[in-house]
Design a protein around this motif. Sequence first.
Motif, mmCIF file in Angstrom:
data_model
loop_
_atom_site.group_PDB
_atom_site.id
_atom_site.type_symbol
_atom_site.label_atom_id
_atom_site.label_comp_id
_atom_site.label_asym_id
_atom_site.label_seq_id
_atom_site.Cartn_x
_atom_site.Cartn_y
_atom_site.Cartn_z
ATOM 1 N N ARG A 58 0.862 -1.462 -0.024
ATOM 2 C CA ARG A 58 0.042 -0.025 0.026
ATOM 3 C C ARG A 58 1.619 1.162 0.179
ATOM 4 O O ARG A 58 0.840 2.397 0.760
ATOM 5 C CB ARG A 58 -0.786 0.257 1.040
ATOM 6 N N ILE A 66 -8.584 -3.617 1.652
ATOM 7 C CA ILE A 66 -7.582 -2.124 2.474
ATOM 8 C C ILE A 66 -6.303 -1.644 1.728
ATOM 9 O O ILE A 66 -6.412 -0.457 1.489
ATOM 10 C CB ILE A 66 -6.583 -3.205 4.012
ATOM 11 N N TYR A 92 -15.466 11.605 -4.739
ATOM 12 C CA TYR A 92 -13.961 10.449 -4.473
ATOM 13 C C TYR A 92 -14.258 9.298 -5.169
ATOM 14 O O TYR A 92 -14.290 8.336 -6.163
ATOM 15 C CB TYR A 92 -12.865 11.050 -4.008
ATOM 16 N N ARG A 93 -14.378 8.380 -3.806
ATOM 17 C CA ARG A 93 -15.029 7.303 -4.038
ATOM 18 C C ARG A 93 -16.409 6.425 -5.446
ATOM 19 O O ARG A 93 -15.973 5.536 -5.307
ATOM 20 C CB ARG A 93 -15.151 7.117 -2.263
ATOM 21 N N SER A 120 -9.676 -1.024 9.630
ATOM 22 C CA SER A 120 -9.010 -0.064 8.782
ATOM 23 C C SER A 120 -8.014 0.597 10.164
ATOM 24 O O SER A 120 -7.161 0.927 9.214
ATOM 25 C CB SER A 120 -10.156 0.742 8.741
ATOM 26 N N ARG A 130 -4.341 1.316 8.791
ATOM 27 C CA ARG A 130 -3.453 3.228 8.839
ATOM 28 C C ARG A 130 -3.949 3.382 7.822
ATOM 29 O O ARG A 130 -3.522 3.490 6.566
ATOM 30 C CB ARG A 130 -2.064 2.825 9.512
ATOM 31 N N CYS A 131 -5.630 2.691 7.117
ATOM 32 C CA CYS A 131 -6.290 2.988 6.092
ATOM 33 C C CYS A 131 -6.781 3.984 6.472
ATOM 34 O O CYS A 131 -8.266 3.979 6.195
ATOM 35 C CB CYS A 131 -6.680 2.026 5.199
ATOM 36 N N ASP A 175 -8.472 6.300 4.005
ATOM 37 C CA ASP A 175 -9.851 6.301 3.653
ATOM 38 C C ASP A 175 -11.268 4.632 3.933
ATOM 39 O O ASP A 175 -11.928 5.397 3.656
ATOM 40 C CB ASP A 175 -9.916 5.345 1.656
ATOM 41 N N CYS A 176 -10.200 4.073 4.151
ATOM 42 C CA CYS A 176 -10.988 2.933 4.814
ATOM 43 C C CYS A 176 -11.687 3.525 6.313
ATOM 44 O O CYS A 176 -13.507 3.307 6.438
ATOM 45 C CB CYS A 176 -10.081 1.650 5.245
ATOM 46 N N HIS A 209 -3.548 9.118 12.412
ATOM 47 C CA HIS A 209 -5.077 8.403 11.402
ATOM 48 C C HIS A 209 -5.912 8.690 12.364
ATOM 49 O O HIS A 209 -7.291 8.797 12.739
ATOM 50 C CB HIS A 209 -5.080 6.816 11.355
ATOM 51 N N ARG A 235 -7.241 12.865 12.632
ATOM 52 C CA ARG A 235 -7.555 12.317 10.937
ATOM 53 C C ARG A 235 -9.184 11.869 11.627
ATOM 54 O O ARG A 235 -10.722 12.668 10.661
ATOM 55 C CB ARG A 235 -6.849 11.971 10.101
ATOM 56 N N TYR A 266 -1.420 21.159 13.177
ATOM 57 C CA TYR A 266 -2.737 20.546 12.815
ATOM 58 C C TYR A 266 -2.589 19.267 14.313
ATOM 59 O O TYR A 266 -4.032 19.335 14.700
ATOM 60 C CB TYR A 266 -2.670 19.369 11.591
#
Lengths: 114, 114, 114, 114, 114, 114
Positions: free
Chosen positions: B60, B96, C11-12, C56, C60-61, C63-64, C100, C103, D11
Amino acid sequence: MGKLVEEFNNYRTKMNDRIMETSNTNIKRFFALDTTTYADGALDVKTKEMLGLVASMVLRCDDCIKYHLEKCYTEGVNQAEINEVFMIANLVGGSIVIPHYRRAVEYWDELSAS
Amino acid sequence: MGKLVEEFNNYRTKMNDRIMETSNTNIKRFFALDTTTYADGALDVKTKEMLGLVASMVLRCDDCIKYHLEKCYTEGVNQAEINEVFMIANLVGGSIVIPHYRRAVEYWDELSAS
Amino acid sequence: MGKLVEEFNNYRTKMNDRIMETSNTNIKRFFALDTTTYADGALDVKTKEMLGLVASMVLRCDDCIKYHLEKCYTEGVNQAEINEVFMIANLVGGSIVIPHYRRAVEYWDELSAS
Amino acid sequence: MGKLVEEFNNYRTKMNDRIMETSNTNIKRFFALDTTTYADGALDVKTKEMLGLVASMVLRCDDCIKYHLEKCYTEGVNQAEINEVFMIANLVGGSIVIPHYRRAVEYWDELSAS
Amino acid sequence: MGKLVEEFNNYRTKMNDRIMETSNTNIKRFFALDTTTYADGALDVKTKEMLGLVASMVLRCDDCIKYHLEKCYTEGVNQAEINEVFMIANLVGGSIVIPHYRRAVEYWDELSAS
Amino acid sequence: MGKLVEEFNNYRTKMNDRIMETSNTNIKRFFALDTTTYADGALDVKTKEMLGLVASMVLRCDDCIKYHLEKCYTEGVNQAEINEVFMIANLVGGSIVIPHYRRAVEYWDELSAS
């Protein structure tokens, strides 16, 4: 067939049978997909098995490596070719791959001696 | 050349230049090894680049994916073939990988439109 | 709907549409499996989405994480519950998960403000 | 202070504040542990920050890399030393670390120019 | 209690005792946090143990999987439920999880036979 | 020398010899780089071995951990220092590192008893 190869295949078969007895429909579909993905297609089986091997090596999964090593061997991947797959795996995945590479060489030797 | 491809290559070139200015001998050797590993050998460049791509996808790394996608494109990997590499990456690496697959499709589209 | 949520979902959707246009049968099956896996079953959707979220986060994804955060929010996971999922993810995955998690908190705030 | 450094720190501070407002006791304890772990002890802060940096690089977490790079810079790690940390990270983690190494060099340049 | 379960628990207890004898304060705090995180809270223990299990599976840690499998078993997770956790782990983590899933099924069988 | 240390070193030597017999030039260069990277330089060997250890722990490679533990022991890393490396590894890598930490403590005990 050597001892490492035999032990791996026996355990794999035994537990895959048990998984087919106990799992749900989605898991069965996932296992089916795992088979069809490596079938001959736009890419031939030999190339796909090398792709499966390098992916298994950089993710450092010994059992997955053993599985794809045997498939590569059966598909006629030769020593010079397997070395280049090993090198890409070591380079991309780093020295952390080396212990898995050691075990891969041992397994490949056993396959080659059969 | 599309915008994503241009931005990636410009930044990569700029920072690789900076690395060559600031790094030590071992790092330079590591970068040299990164080049020779993908050279034509027992396996051809096309196969090696697909190996580099699938390894990058399961680990990834978007930048690595972009780099090998462009090499695959240049080596003539077609849509049906790249799809089979994508599938192996998704299967081995799991869902993922999907967000990286999305960005790979976008980048591949841009390469194909060039 | 906040800006981060909107951008992610747009986007997805765009790229999933493109994937449906360009991908092969196995990829389509994999995406179908990705949907059925989270359907109501022996475990309810809320539990499954928390399982998807924690998986997820430790992998560490981003978007997931965003995807499963929205699902968790829709399924009625409350602040105290999501904090416990966050804690398990930080503990199991380590401090490497913290960026992550930052965010995720920002995204959760945006979902909660909608 | 350069732009990349400023954006990252702003941030990070904003979201850490938000985490302190919203999180539970275990998360607060985990964050406290994250601070005490890098305090001067049997190993000095400089050594610990290099340990944190190499761990962040092989796990490929850009934000963690930025954080430890600034700490290393403040602790007086020099160019020759940071290069040796970078090399260990590239070697152990593999070429998949290179894109993170590029961004680390850019960030280190900005820290050094301040 | 079966042989796999006994061996795992004996070794785990022996080494945790040794860790308590040799480790420093921060490590002891980290271990304490590892306990309190899974305590009954906004989410019940059963849910938290399934979260710990799925995180352990996608990160492919056999010992962690064994630990959480026993906790799940004790908390009354049934076969249909554990299968759905297994499926999410396989889907998110990919086929690389399958060898760990095989060993998990073997361990679960032993727990269920006790 | 204890049993775990002896077994690890014997297997490592045997397979490294086999790798030197069977591998290609790039692999030999990669192994050479693996040696020169840890040589005395701007950072001393002790610091570099601790860096190698923490990287191996967060990437959860038992064989790599064993290798660097012995090097750390030889370089005179003491109990308080190794504990701080262990703590950074557990914190950054998460509780998923704990099973590897258990085995590291067992190996360190064997090294210390020699």
